[in-house]
Every structure is written in structure tokens, then in C-alpha cells.
Write a protein that holds these residues in place. Structure first.
Motif, PDB file in Angstrom:
ATOM      1  N   ARG A  62       0.830  -1.215   0.000  1.00 53.61           N
ATOM      2  CA  ARG A  62       0.000   0.000   0.000  1.00 53.61           C
ATOM      3  C   ARG A  62       0.861   1.261   0.000  1.00 53.61           C
ATOM      4  NH1 ARG A  62      -3.072  -2.566   4.073  1.00 53.61           N
ATOM      5  NH2 ARG A  62      -2.060  -1.198   5.574  1.00 53.61           N
ATOM      6  N   SER A  63       2.039   1.185   0.617  1.00 54.58           N
ATOM      7  CA  SER A  63       2.921   2.353   0.712  1.00 54.58           C
ATOM      8  C   SER A  63       3.725   2.583  -0.553  1.00 54.58           C
ATOM      9  CB  SER A  63       3.890   2.176   1.885  1.00 54.58           C
ATOM     10  OG  SER A  63       3.183   2.075   3.092  1.00 54.58           O
ATOM     11  N   SER A  64       3.770   1.602  -1.434  1.00 55.60           N
ATOM     12  CA  SER A  64       4.634   1.725  -2.606  1.00 55.60           C
ATOM     13  C   SER A  64       4.131   2.820  -3.544  1.00 55.60           C
ATOM     14  CB  SER A  64       4.728   0.390  -3.346  1.00 55.60           C
ATOM     15  OG  SER A  64       3.489   0.082  -3.932  1.00 55.60           O
ATOM     16  N   LEU A  65       5.065   3.381  -4.276  1.00 55.42           N
ATOM     17  CA  LEU A  65       4.734   4.421  -5.247  1.00 55.42           C
ATOM     18  C   LEU A  65       4.399   3.731  -6.565  1.00 55.42           C
ATOM     19  CD1 LEU A  65       7.641   6.897  -4.431  1.00 55.42           C
ATOM     20  CD2 LEU A  65       5.467   6.631  -3.284  1.00 55.42           C
ATOM     21  N   GLN A  66       3.372   4.196  -7.215  1.00 53.91           N
ATOM     22  CA  GLN A  66       2.902   3.527  -8.433  1.00 53.91           C
ATOM     23  C   GLN A  66       3.876   3.789  -9.576  1.00 53.91           C
ATOM     24  OE1 GLN A  66      -1.011   5.131  -8.890  1.00 53.91           O
ATOM     25  NE2 GLN A  66      -1.904   3.743  -7.397  1.00 53.91           N
ATOM     26  N   GLY A  96      -2.402   9.565  -5.901  1.00 52.61           N
ATOM     27  CA  GLY A  96      -1.949   8.468  -5.055  1.00 52.61           C
ATOM     28  C   GLY A  96      -0.927   8.880  -4.011  1.00 52.61           C
ATOM     29  N   ARG A  97      -0.113   7.916  -3.609  1.00 49.47           N
ATOM     30  CA  ARG A  97       0.908   8.134  -2.578  1.00 49.47           C
ATOM     31  C   ARG A  97       1.937   9.157  -3.037  1.00 49.47           C
ATOM     32  NH1 ARG A  97       1.839   6.579   2.826  1.00 49.47           N
ATOM     33  NH2 ARG A  97       0.410   4.911   2.328  1.00 49.47           N
ATOM     34  N   VAL A  98       2.238   9.178  -4.334  1.00 49.06           N
ATOM     35  CA  VAL A  98       3.192  10.145  -4.873  1.00 49.06           C
ATOM     36  C   VAL A  98       2.681  11.564  -4.628  1.00 49.06           C
ATOM     37  CG1 VAL A  98       4.356  10.940  -6.957  1.00 49.06           C
ATOM     38  CG2 VAL A  98       3.990   8.507  -6.621  1.00 49.06           C
ATOM     39  N   ALA A  99       1.382  11.771  -4.798  1.00 46.62           N
ATOM     40  CA  ALA A  99       0.795  13.097  -4.570  1.00 46.62           C
ATOM     41  C   ALA A  99       0.989  13.543  -3.129  1.00 46.62           C
ATOM     42  CB  ALA A  99      -0.696  13.071  -4.915  1.00 46.62           C
ATOM     43  N   GLN A 156      10.551  -5.534  -1.645  1.00 46.70           N
ATOM     44  CA  GLN A 156       9.562  -4.461  -1.800  1.00 46.70           C
ATOM     45  C   GLN A 156      10.029  -3.188  -1.110  1.00 46.70           C
ATOM     46  OE1 GLN A 156       6.077  -6.316  -0.083  1.00 46.70           O
ATOM     47  NE2 GLN A 156       5.326  -6.991  -2.079  1.00 46.70           N
ATOM     48  N   LYS A 157      10.653  -3.341   0.055  1.00 48.65           N
ATOM     49  CA  LYS A 157      11.145  -2.172   0.800  1.00 48.65           C
ATOM     50  C   LYS A 157      12.247  -1.458   0.026  1.00 48.65           C
ATOM     51  CE  LYS A 157      14.183  -0.832   4.242  1.00 48.65           C
ATOM     52  NZ  LYS A 157      15.499  -1.201   4.602  1.00 48.65           N
ATOM     53  N   HIS A 158      13.183  -2.216  -0.562  1.00 44.86           N
ATOM     54  CA  HIS A 158      14.265  -1.603  -1.336  1.00 44.86           C
ATOM     55  C   HIS A 158      13.717  -0.885  -2.564  1.00 44.86           C
ATOM     56  CE1 HIS A 158      17.279  -3.128   1.272  1.00 44.86           C
ATOM     57  NE2 HIS A 158      17.103  -4.400   0.949  1.00 44.86           N
ATOM     58  N   SER A 159      12.698  -1.450  -3.182  1.00 50.40           N
ATOM     59  CA  SER A 159      12.063  -0.799  -4.329  1.00 50.40           C
ATOM     60  C   SER A 159      11.414   0.518  -3.908  1.00 50.40           C
ATOM     61  CB  SER A 159      11.023  -1.744  -4.934  1.00 50.40           C
ATOM     62  OG  SER A 159      10.301  -1.108  -5.944  1.00 50.40           O
ATOM     63  N   LEU A 160      10.719   0.504  -2.767  1.00 48.17           N
ATOM     64  CA  LEU A 160      10.096   1.723  -2.259  1.00 48.17           C
ATOM     65  C   LEU A 160      11.151   2.780  -1.949  1.00 48.17           C
ATOM     66  CD1 LEU A 160       7.685   3.335  -1.105  1.00 48.17           C
ATOM     67  CD2 LEU A 160       7.948   2.046   1.018  1.00 48.17           C
ATOM     68  N   GLU A 161      12.250   2.358  -1.339  1.00 48.31           N
ATOM     69  CA  GLU A 161      13.335   3.284  -0.996  1.00 48.31           C
ATOM     70  C   GLU A 161      13.933   3.907  -2.256  1.00 48.31           C
ATOM     71  OE1 GLU A 161      16.966   3.168   2.246  1.00 48.31           O
ATOM     72  OE2 GLU A 161      16.225   1.298   1.400  1.00 48.31           O
ATOM     73  N   ALA A 162      14.134   3.091  -3.287  1.00 48.94           N
ATOM     74  CA  ALA A 162      14.694   3.607  -4.547  1.00 48.94           C
ATOM     75  C   ALA A 162      13.739   4.584  -5.210  1.00 48.94           C
ATOM     76  CB  ALA A 162      14.998   2.438  -5.488  1.00 48.94           C
ATOM     77  N   ASN A 163      12.443   4.308  -5.145  1.00 46.65           N
ATOM     78  CA  ASN A 163      11.465   5.212  -5.752  1.00 46.65           C
ATOM     79  C   ASN A 163      11.392   6.546  -5.016  1.00 46.65           C
ATOM     80  OD1 ASN A 163      10.732   3.462  -7.800  1.00 46.65           O
ATOM     81  ND2 ASN A 163       9.132   2.494  -6.601  1.00 46.65           N
ATOM     82  N   ILE A 164      11.506   6.514  -3.695  1.00 48.72           N
ATOM     83  CA  ILE A 164      11.519   7.769  -2.933  1.00 48.72           C
ATOM     84  C   ILE A 164      12.752   8.581  -3.301  1.00 48.72           C
ATOM     85  CG2 ILE A 164      11.723   8.762  -0.616  1.00 48.72           C
ATOM     86  CD1 ILE A 164       9.997   6.406   0.393  1.00 48.72           C
TER      87      ILE A 164
END
Length: 198
Positions: free
Chosen positions: A43-47, A66-69, A176-184
Motif C-alpha cells: 500500500r505504501s509503494s509508489l505507483q 496516489g501516494r506520490v501526490a 519491496q522495501k528496497h524498491s520503495l526506498e529507490a522510488n523515494i
């Protein structure tokens, strides 16, 4: 081949001795925590499908979704320097990722505990075997040895069966966490480059 009935499962389970009850509780706790954390990270991931729009969204936050917004609006509200933007992104990282790290450590502890509980059951089963051998008459020896070894092996097997899928789930959560971190990080770089704030 006969179907596996609930009674057979209970019979096999109870033949593992008293250690099977903490193993059952541990398995429930482990998998509930792991699946909750997987859902939270998802749910926290960026699309990523909107990633090509992120640059435009940084310039026009009202168009973001979404979360990015949420992240874009939070990191751009009342800011006047690049340092403030970096600080806001650090806050976002801490809010999203520190919780994941803490819960992953807890789940890893549960995963490590399962085989140890199984080993405890093995030791208890072997002790009961030796105690039974010491107190039994000649004809009962085979039954005592068989039940003690069965209990010992069943708890070890159960501990491993609980732990191995738990390890794979932790690996999925970490990915999934590393992907979220990279997207942030990517969104932070885009924000700093598009806004051109010193």
C-alpha cells in the motif's frame, strides 16, 4: 489413498507433545505479522506505472495522484531551500521505512525461534524416550522408543516447516522495501532537479 481428515491432523499434531502448542502460536503470530507487513509495504509503494508523469507532478502538484501526490505535496509545502526538501524526504523515508525495518526484525526473530522451539521439542522427546527406557519392562521398550522419537522428530519438522516459508516472505518484504526506498530517492532527485531551488 484415504483423504486427510481433521481427526488425523489433530492426532498427528498431538503426538508432537506440548511443544506443538507454542509452535502453533508462533506460526500464527509469524504469518499474521508477515502478511500484514507485506500489505503495508504494498500500500505504501509508489505507483511505477505513473513514473513518467512524476516530473510533471513535481511542477504541478495538484495533478498528482496516489501516494506520490501525498509525498510531493508534503515535501513542497512551505519550503524555501533544497535543504528543506531533503529534510522532508528524510522524514518521509523515516515514516515509511523505519516501521518496515522494525517489523522485519521482529519477524526475523520469530523465524529464528521456530527451529529452536522444534529443537526444544526434540530434546524433550529424547529425554522422555530415555526416561521411558529406564522405567519400562522388556516388552514395552519398542513402543516407548517409537513414541519418544516420533515426538522428537515431529517438533523439529514442524519448526522447520514454519521457519522456511517465513524466510522467503521476509525476502519478498525486503525486496519491496528496497524498491520503495529507490522510488523515494528518485522522486527526491526529480523534485530537486525540476524545482531548481538552492
Amino acid at each position: 489413498m484415504e483423504g486427510v481428515t481433521f481427526e488425523k491432523i489433530i492426532e498427528v499434531w498431538s503426538s508432537g507433545g506440548t511443544v506443538m502448542y507454542p509452535l502453533f502460536f508462533l506460526a500464527c503470530l509469524l504469518y499474521v505479522q508477515a502478511f500484514q507487513l507485506m500489505l503495508y509495504v504494498r500500500r505504501s509503494s509508489l505507483q511505477k506505472r505513473n513514473e513518467f508523469l512524476w516530473g510533471e507532478w513535481v511542477l504541478f502538484p495538484e495533478r498528482a495522484k496516489g501516494r506520490v501526490a501525498e509525498i510531493i505535496r508534503y515535501t513542497q509545502t512551505d519550503i524555501s531551500s533544497a535543504k528543506q526538501i531533503r529534510n522532508r524526504f528524510d522524514e518521509v523515508r523515516m515514516a515509511l521505512l523505519n516501521l518496515v525495518d522494525r517489523r522485519v526484525r521482529f519477524i526475523n526473530t520469530l523465524v529464528a525461534t521456530a527451529p529452536l522451539l522444534g529443537l526444544l521439542g526434540t530434546v524433550i522427546g529424547m529425554l522422555q524416550t530415555f526416561l521411558g527406557l529406564a522405567t519400562s519392562a522388556g516388552g514395552e521398550t519398542a513402543g516407548v522408543v517409537a513414541s519418544g522419537i516420533s515426538e522428537a522428530l515431529l517438533t523439529t519438522l514442524t519448526g522447520l516447516i514454519i521457519a522456511l516459508p517465513g524466510l522467503f516472505i521476509v525476502m519478498i518484504i525486503q525486496r519491496q522495501k528496497h524498491s520503495l526506498e529507490a522510488n523515494i530517492m528518485r522522486l527526491e532527485c526529480l523534485t530537486l532537479s525540476e524545482l531548481k531551488i538552492d
